[in-house]
Enzyme design. Structure first.
Site, short mmCIF file in Angstrom:
data_model
loop_
_atom_site.label_atom_id
_atom_site.label_comp_id
_atom_site.label_asym_id
_atom_site.label_seq_id
_atom_site.Cartn_x
_atom_site.Cartn_y
_atom_site.Cartn_z
N LYS A 148 1.83 2.17 -5.21
CA LYS A 148 2.57 1.63 -6.73
C LYS A 148 1.48 1.99 -7.81
CE LYS A 148 2.56 -2.46 -4.14
NZ LYS A 148 2.11 -1.97 -3.12
N GLN B 111 2.00 -6.54 -2.93
CA GLN B 111 2.32 -6.17 -1.92
C GLN B 111 3.44 -5.19 -1.59
OE1 GLN B 111 1.69 -9.81 -3.07
NE2 GLN B 111 -0.86 -8.82 -2.82
N ASP C 205 0.87 -1.33 0.26
CA ASP C 205 0.45 -0.37 0.39
C ASP C 205 0.91 1.02 0.03
OD1 ASP C 205 -2.32 -2.04 0.36
OD2 ASP C 205 -1.96 -2.14 2.31
N GLY D 137 -4.27 -4.48 -3.50
CA GLY D 137 -5.17 -3.41 -3.65
C GLY D 137 -4.71 -2.24 -4.36
N HIS D 138 -4.66 -2.31 -5.23
CA HIS D 138 -4.12 -0.74 -6.33
C HIS D 138 -4.94 0.09 -6.83
CE1 HIS D 138 -0.04 -3.75 -7.02
NE2 HIS D 138 -0.43 -3.46 -6.36
P1 GDP Z 1 -0.72 0.05 -3.62
O1 GDP Z 1 -1.26 -0.96 -2.97
O2 GDP Z 1 0.64 -0.04 -3.05
O3 GDP Z 1 -1.09 0.13 -4.90
O4 GDP Z 1 -1.50 1.34 -2.39
P2 GDP Z 1 -3.30 1.14 -1.94
O5 GDP Z 1 -3.68 2.20 -3.66
O6 GDP Z 1 -3.16 0.50 -1.29
O7 GDP Z 1 -3.07 2.32 -1.07
C1 GDP Z 1 -2.37 4.23 -1.58
C2 GDP Z 1 -3.40 5.10 -0.92
O8 GDP Z 1 -3.03 5.98 -0.82
C3 GDP Z 1 -4.51 4.87 -1.92
O9 GDP Z 1 -6.22 5.14 -1.26
C4 GDP Z 1 -4.03 5.87 -2.99
O10 GDP Z 1 -4.64 6.39 -3.26
C5 GDP Z 1 -3.84 7.37 -1.84
N1 GDP Z 1 -2.61 7.70 -2.43
C6 GDP Z 1 -1.27 7.22 -2.99
N2 GDP Z 1 -0.52 9.05 -3.40
C7 GDP Z 1 -0.86 9.83 -2.39
C8 GDP Z 1 -0.03 10.91 -2.05
O11 GDP Z 1 0.63 10.54 -1.70
N3 GDP Z 1 -1.43 11.22 -1.03
C9 GDP Z 1 -2.79 10.64 -0.25
N4 GDP Z 1 -3.37 11.70 0.02
N5 GDP Z 1 -2.98 9.95 -0.58
C10 GDP Z 1 -2.60 9.24 -1.82
P1 IMO Z 2 -0.71 -4.24 -2.38
O1 IMO Z 2 -0.12 -4.47 -4.00
C1 IMO Z 2 -1.14 -4.60 2.41
C2 IMO Z 2 -0.75 -8.71 3.87
C3 IMO Z 2 -1.77 -9.04 4.67
C4 IMO Z 2 -0.71 -10.18 6.18
C5 IMO Z 2 -0.25 -10.85 4.87
C6 IMO Z 2 -0.57 -11.95 3.99
O2 IMO Z 2 -2.32 -3.83 -1.93
O3 IMO Z 2 0.27 -3.42 -1.65
P2 IMO Z 2 -2.18 -13.00 2.30
O4 IMO Z 2 -3.74 -12.76 1.60
O5 IMO Z 2 -1.18 -12.46 0.91
O6 IMO Z 2 -1.30 -14.27 2.17
O7 IMO Z 2 -1.88 -11.87 3.03
O8 IMO Z 2 0.17 -9.77 3.90
N1 IMO Z 2 -0.62 -8.60 2.47
C7 IMO Z 2 -1.25 -7.10 2.42
N2 IMO Z 2 -1.08 -5.81 2.77
N3 IMO Z 2 -0.71 -4.58 0.84
C8 IMO Z 2 -1.06 -5.95 -0.43
O9 IMO Z 2 -1.33 -5.10 -1.28
C9 IMO Z 2 -0.81 -6.68 0.98
N4 IMO Z 2 -1.40 -7.89 0.36
C10 IMO Z 2 -1.65 -8.88 1.70
O10 IMO Z 2 -2.44 -8.21 5.26
O11 IMO Z 2 -0.61 -9.13 6.27
MG MG Z 3 -3.09 -1.71 -1.77
#
Ligand code: GDP
Ligand code: IMO
Ligand code: MG
Length: 433
Positions: free
Chosen positions: A18, A223, A15, A42-43
């Protein structure tokens, strides 16, 4: 020969943003590839007020780029078709290719995921319950079912019958209910096979040809490095190589064909799931950061644990991945908090550690050592967006000091900065493509 391949990888617990940066760079790319993980990812991409959430499909889909789900991924057909439908509903053309050798997630994998977690006691990772661990386990045990098998009912029937009996026994050991009918499940997956067929190719062959043709390709990690099966904090992570090292096996690419590696990290730390988190903030400051950063899981909606930025583990991840470029996200989410802290290293029994310890039992005993810096004022999202348009010089002075402190401690330049979820709330300081 010069190649145009870029890997985007999370440097901490997932999270990191990416998806946002992948979308930002994808405008100039030809192909975006997922090479590991499954629907546990979850991107989030936000552009023009529209929010896209991807679990399986690479984030390049927002630009209608060619997107590839490579062999290293585990594929849940139910989630895949849901995502395709959502994108089509938003008017997107989907140009998707799926590896014939990616492994398939079945409902009993998801059930087992939950049952196994219940029996892990202190060592449970708090999985997303998407069946990731059990599907990769079957792959390693060599009774997994692959995309190719879905296209061939005779093969699928034989393999699924065998797997069905094995899983029935395992689920009964955990005292779980067996709620599946062979005929129904078999038919459902034959139907998925019919729908999936048009996307299926040998993606490794295809990608190698595209790389040699000097196409611009992004490998989008899911991840984060610290959740990786190898080189992460075992057992509190996931079941794939969620780092740049995973690209080669996960997409069928030689290490010689990777040109650039980008490491993505947040201005603070977040983690969803269990396991030690040395810089965790369980106080009001943590609550403020969680709200300002909207730190709730994209897949499971769980509140994410948050903490101060941990440069000791970021340094480790830079080393393991061989990072060339750094992208820092969510700087805006620290607004209004002062002072801010940055962890630079850990101490254990009074001694300074040289490298990030991989054993959770050791990490639990470590004491983070911090630098303290002044924070910056709150602004509206529109103001942050406006600052991003104007460029680096317009950032608040204390934010610049925060960034420059990170650069000094990491001995590494930051190449891009994010100060809002919107695509354009990004300041690119060095060209990638
Ligand atoms: P990922 O899994 O690495 O793709 O990241 P996620 O999308 O799960 O989590 C990042 C969260 O932060 C998402 O809700 C994005 O929309 C949000 N986000 C990304 N960059 C920024 C930023 O610079 N500022 C804020 N406030 N939110 C951001
Ligand atoms: P993105 O791509 C954050 C964490 C879970 C758990 C561990 C193992 O959005 O960054 P799993 O379901 O993979 O067997 O869970 O990894 N986890 C993540 N945490 N972002 C993710 O994906 C994750 N995918 C798995 O919370 O601790
Ligand atoms: Mg994510």
């Amino acid at each position: 020969m010069s190649y145009n391949t870029v890997v985007i990888v999370g440097l901490s617990w997932g999270d990191e943003g990416k998806g946002k940066y992948c979308d930002y760079l994808a405008q100039k790319a030809d192909i975006v590839v997922r090479y590991q993980g499954g629907a546990n990812a979850g991107h989030t991409v936000v552009c023009d007020g529209q929010k896209y959430k991807f679990k399986l499909i690479p984030s390049g889909a927002v630009w209608e780029k060619e997107v590839v789900i490579a062999n290293g991924c585990v594929l849940d057909p139910e989630v895949l078709f849901e995502e395709i439908e959502n994108l089509e509903h938003l008017g997107k053309n989907i140009n998707l290719k799926i590896s014939s050798t990616a492994h398939i997630v079945f409902p009993f994998h998801k059930k087992l995921d939950g049952l196994q977690e219940e029996h892990k006691e202190d060592y449970k990772a708090g999985t997303t319950k998407r069946g990731i661990g059990p599907t990769y386990s079957d792959k390693s045990a060599r009774y997994g079912i692959r995309v190719f098998d879905l296209l061939n009912p005779d093969i699928l029937e034989k393999k699924l019958k065998n797997l069905f009996e094995i899983k029935k026994k395992i689920i009964s050991i955990y005292n779980g209910n067996w709620e599946y009918q062979f005929d129904e499940l078999f038919q459902r997956y034959v139907d998925y096979g019919k729908r999936i067929k048009k996307y299926v190719i040998d993606t490794a062959y295809y990608l190698n040809k595209q790389i040699e043709a000097e196409k611009k390709i992004i490998f989008e990690g899911a991840q984060g490095t610290l959740l990786s099966l190898d080189h992460g904090m075992y057992p509190y992570g996931t079941s794939s190589s969620a780092n740049a090292l995973g690209v080669c096996a996960g997409a069928g690419i030689s290490p010689k064909k990777i040109s650039k590696i980008i490491g993505v990290f947040k201005a603070y730390t977040s983690r969803v799931g269990d396991g030690p988190l040395p810089t965790e903030l369980t106080n009001q400051i943590g609550n403020i950061i969680r709200e300002q950063g909207h730190e709730y899981g994209t897949v499971t909606n769980r509140p994410r644990r948050v903490g101060w930025l941990d440069l000791f583990n970021i340094k480790y991840s830079i080393l393991i991945n061989g990072v060339d470029y750094l992208f820092i996200s969510l700087l805006d989410a620290l607004e209004g908090i002062s002072p801010l802290k940055i962890c630079t290293h850990y101490k254990l029994n009074g001694d300074t550690l040289e490298s990030w310890p991989l054993q959770s039992e050791i990490i639990e005993k470590c004491e983070p050592v911090y630098l303290t810096l002044d924070g910056w004022e709150k602004r509206s999202q529109e103001e942050w967006l406006d600052i991003a348009k104007k460029g680096y010089d317009m950032l608040p002075e204390n934010m610049k000091t925060y960034i420059e402190t990170i650069e000094r401690e990491l001995n590494h330049k930051i190449s891009a900065i994010s100060i809002g979820p919107e695509r354009n709330a990004t300041i690119q300081l060095q060209e990638i493509f």
